[in-house]
Design an enzyme around this catalytic site. Sequence first.
Site, PDB file in Angstrom:
ATOM      1  N   ASP A 127     -48.433   2.826  13.686  1.00  0.00           N
ATOM      2  CA  ASP A 127     -47.612   3.358  14.779  1.00  0.00           C
ATOM      3  C   ASP A 127     -46.655   4.373  13.857  1.00  0.00           C
ATOM      4  O   ASP A 127     -47.084   4.773  12.639  1.00  0.00           O
ATOM      5  CB  ASP A 127     -46.753   2.690  15.594  1.00  0.00           C
ATOM      6  CG  ASP A 127     -45.984   3.269  16.800  1.00  0.00           C
ATOM      7  OD1 ASP A 127     -46.734   3.417  17.743  1.00  0.00           O
ATOM      8  OD2 ASP A 127     -44.877   3.584  16.710  1.00  0.00           O
ATOM      9  N   LYS A 176     -50.894   0.219  29.079  1.00  0.00           N
ATOM     10  CA  LYS A 176     -51.647   1.278  28.523  1.00  0.00           C
ATOM     11  C   LYS A 176     -53.071   0.630  28.077  1.00  0.00           C
ATOM     12  O   LYS A 176     -54.024   1.300  28.376  1.00  0.00           O
ATOM     13  CB  LYS A 176     -50.960   1.707  27.063  1.00  0.00           C
ATOM     14  CG  LYS A 176     -51.578   2.783  26.413  1.00  0.00           C
ATOM     15  CD  LYS A 176     -51.065   3.017  24.966  1.00  0.00           C
ATOM     16  CE  LYS A 176     -49.795   3.004  24.849  1.00  0.00           C
ATOM     17  NZ  LYS A 176     -49.398   3.654  23.584  1.00  0.00           N
ATOM     18  N   LYS A 207     -46.691  -5.538  19.811  1.00  0.00           N
ATOM     19  CA  LYS A 207     -46.497  -4.597  18.960  1.00  0.00           C
ATOM     20  C   LYS A 207     -45.580  -5.185  18.091  1.00  0.00           C
ATOM     21  O   LYS A 207     -44.907  -6.296  18.211  1.00  0.00           O
ATOM     22  CB  LYS A 207     -45.369  -3.531  19.872  1.00  0.00           C
ATOM     23  CG  LYS A 207     -45.098  -2.199  19.165  1.00  0.00           C
ATOM     24  CD  LYS A 207     -46.378  -1.647  19.739  1.00  0.00           C
ATOM     25  CE  LYS A 207     -46.354   0.114  19.132  1.00  0.00           C
ATOM     26  NZ  LYS A 207     -47.239   0.874  19.652  1.00  0.00           N
TER      27      LYS A 207
HETATM   28  N1  GLU Z   1     -49.399   2.628  18.166  1.00  0.00           N
HETATM   29  C1  GLU Z   1     -50.595   2.975  18.919  1.00  0.00           C
HETATM   30  C2  GLU Z   1     -50.076   3.341  20.355  1.00  0.00           C
HETATM   31  O1  GLU Z   1     -48.891   3.308  20.627  1.00  0.00           O
HETATM   32  C3  GLU Z   1     -51.955   2.320  18.616  1.00  0.00           C
HETATM   33  C4  GLU Z   1     -51.954   0.903  18.702  1.00  0.00           C
HETATM   34  C5  GLU Z   1     -53.344   0.609  18.411  1.00  0.00           C
HETATM   35  O2  GLU Z   1     -54.272   1.158  18.058  1.00  0.00           O
HETATM   36  O3  GLU Z   1     -53.465  -0.734  18.523  1.00  0.00           O
HETATM   37  O4  GLU Z   1     -50.860   2.729  21.290  1.00  0.00           O
END
Ligand code: GLU
Length: 447
Positions: free
Chosen positions: A168, A116, A128
């Site tokens: 998240d 992503k 994460k």
């Molecule tokens: N938790 C979000 C995601 O799934 C954003 C993570 C972020 O902004 O670092 O991409």
Amino acid sequence: MPSDSGIERIYQQVVRRNPGEAEFHQAVKEVIETLGPVLAKHPAYAEHKIIERICEPERQIIFRVPWQDDRGEVQINRGFRVQFNSVLGPYKGGLRFHPSVYLGIVKFLGFEQIFKNALTGMPIGGAKGGSDFDPKGRSDGEVMRFCQSLMTELHRHLGEYTDVPAGDIGVGAREIGYLFGQYKRMTNRYESAVLTGKSPHWGGSLVRREATGYGTVYFVDEMLKARGESIEGKTCIVSGSGNVAIYAIEKLQQLGGRVIACSDSNGVILHERGIDLALVKRLKEVERRRIADYAHEHRDAKYLAGSRIWDIPCDIALPCATQNELDEASARTLVGNGCRTIAEGANMPTTPGGVRVFQEARIAFGPGKAANAGGVATSALEMQQNASRDTWSFEHTEQRLQTIMQGIHRNCHEAAAEFGSPGNYVLGANIAGFRRVAEAMLAMGVI
Ligand code: GLU
């Protein structure tokens, strides 16, 4: 899965080396089973064991998080940070606080995050983290003490050039505030870019709160444009009622979509007249209540306890709640009812069986790693603003977000066509994201 390319062997090795982590296995399989054509075109990737290396996190941290609740009782949770890949930039990805969190969930999310983040085109690696802490029903004081305890350990693994967490599920501006406060105290540094999703009052970016939901809808808009259509006048359903769902609904409404349903883990709100978003925001963002209460304020809305939102006929469906919320049977119902456009605002909300149904029906299906990348992309914009000690206007930031989502859509679309599956955004997103990471890994040698 093609068994001749070595991909099946790699997958079996991942399963063996990471026992009991079903969601991680699923995320790995969904990516690598689409990589056959790219391996055929670039033999160096297999020779340098790029996939095998990507599947092994660079570092995994698991730690105890002890804290005291309001009654003085000691509570013990488990904290995680999986630093998956840093060839494109410092580790970047959210923290999830939810009772379902265990290593397998954090690894699936971290693995997805690599691709992503690569798709955004921004200089961010993948990671994460989170905890099995359940914020539901906890006071501000309890959440604060929990966040302080978590950061007391986590701070030594972070840094604006090392690892930059964000929110998240279960982690929003309140939690980011408590986490930043403790980081600042432990390090004696006002290191703004060590966390994103901060309040715009003290270093956060405008549009970060809206970004994942808005970005998902911009992605939908691009998918529809590619088919000569638009959102205007379409009937939409959005699962969830958290941060992603709320701002997906907002943007759909702004672009003329008719949003008639949203949900939480207990039930569904169906409001044919159109969802009253101001009420959802008050219930969820201010009062932290359940979506069932919506029906108390709107007598013409129906609350369907325990039912599936996917049974409601619609043109556009956005799963914005959580992993594996949309299974094969739900996918068949959606397609049977005439739904032609799906984009994942959540991470991996569609089961592999569900994805297959959408692909066989040849409808527009935007996978999460492309469709929901607007959140993390805007986190990268927050880091840019912090680095230059600048703040951008809402309009400028939103314009940047829209341009990024258009770029992601274009990359996925072009990669899908280049590798012989036009319109297949799953393949396009996986290949475009993977290629960027693979090229950087090749350039940096065996690390
Ligand atoms: N938790 C979000 C995601 O799934 C954003 C993570 C972020 O902004 O670092 O991409």
